[in-house]
Design a protein around this motif. Sequence first.
Motif: not given
Length: 434
Positions: A360-368, A383-385, A419-423
């Motif tokens: 996942v990208d770091g900016s992906v919302p946790i809710r999604d 808010t984000t991962v 910034r964490i961009t990918k996990l």
Amino acid sequence: MSSDALLTFLADYWLSLVSVIALLVLSAFFSGSETALTATSRSRMHTLESNGDQRAGIVNRLIERRDRLIGALLIGNNLVNILASSLTTSLLIGLVGDSGVAIATFAMTVLLVIFSEVLPKSWAIASPDRFALTVAPVVRPFVAVAGPLSSLVNAIVRRILNLFGVNLASDMPMLSAHEELRGAVNLLHREGAVIKADRDRLGGVLDLGELEVSDIMIHRTAMRAINADDAPEVCVREILESPFTRLPLWRGSTDNIIGVVHSKDLLRALAEPNVEPETLDIVKIAQKPWFVPDTTNLKDQLNAFLRRKLHLAIVVDEYGQVQGLVTLEDILEEIVGDIADEHDLDIQGVRQEADGSIVVDGSVPIRDLNRALDWSLPDEEATTVAGLVIHESKSIPEERQAFTFYGKRFTVMKRVKNRITKLRIRAADDTPTA
């Protein structure tokens, strides 16, 4: 014993026996009624009453004062149980002497448990709505008579409990209406009566009042905007090539939003005679920007969008600094979601790997992510991962660092500056061992 005395004794015996049986039936009635009327569906009764069912109206009136109803039924149940036990004891003492007390105690315990408690309550809980509709017309007059005594008993109980610091405020339910509705939907989903997509949509509606604009906004770093100082033809090309119909317009600094350009307004202006892209004044066709606080909850923001008939707002913090933008579509997506299939991942920035892990990208919302994968990662503090990983690790992790929390293993794959961009995320028990 004379024949007359014997006949009198037998008459008393059968009268007492019939009385005990009648009292057991009454006890069963009170027990079943209590179970049915407390377990019945209020929403279904309301629907039936709206459709003209008078018995449903009686049920609704009874359960409006639940404490009074239960108190009256318990009083009636205890009265008939005590009376039945007393009659049985008296009867058996007359037949077998003092040992009748023990026999009566055992016999009445068995009879009351089976026929006055377990049987009627099992029947009532199997079909509470039908049972409640049947008994309501009979229960109503009894509650009307025993209700004042029940209220007195309840008042005494509350006074006693208040001495021990226990407050039984009847107007303070443990769960709010939203929580009760959410719990009912989740339960129906687990039972298979509601599919995941419908559960998510209903949950999205209930969540609107709990989420803020800052939770779903497009952050300023990802916000596409037009520079009013660029050449008009450059602005026109950027607007027409953009996948968005509305774009913020800034001048001097991206914090200085001076308008919002709608692509339809642009096309309408270009259709005017003697108007060319090189001579078009973008500022003149831009609409006035609408600024909203980042703490506005989504329910209020949705109502504001509908009231103003606008689709885009600029989000600012308490100091007036631009934090991002939010659109009407962003809020609607919180309700309907953006998942094409229950089993396929269709979120931007999320990829399913062959080994079962999720990149996942770091900016992906946790809710999604929670909605797509049916996870329950907390989103109260982040808010984000990426924000969740930073919050839990209490640091800015380095690449290839891994953390385990909430049953998941998070591995940082890429980091750009701070910034964490990918996990990569996998189940904690699926973590490969060296």
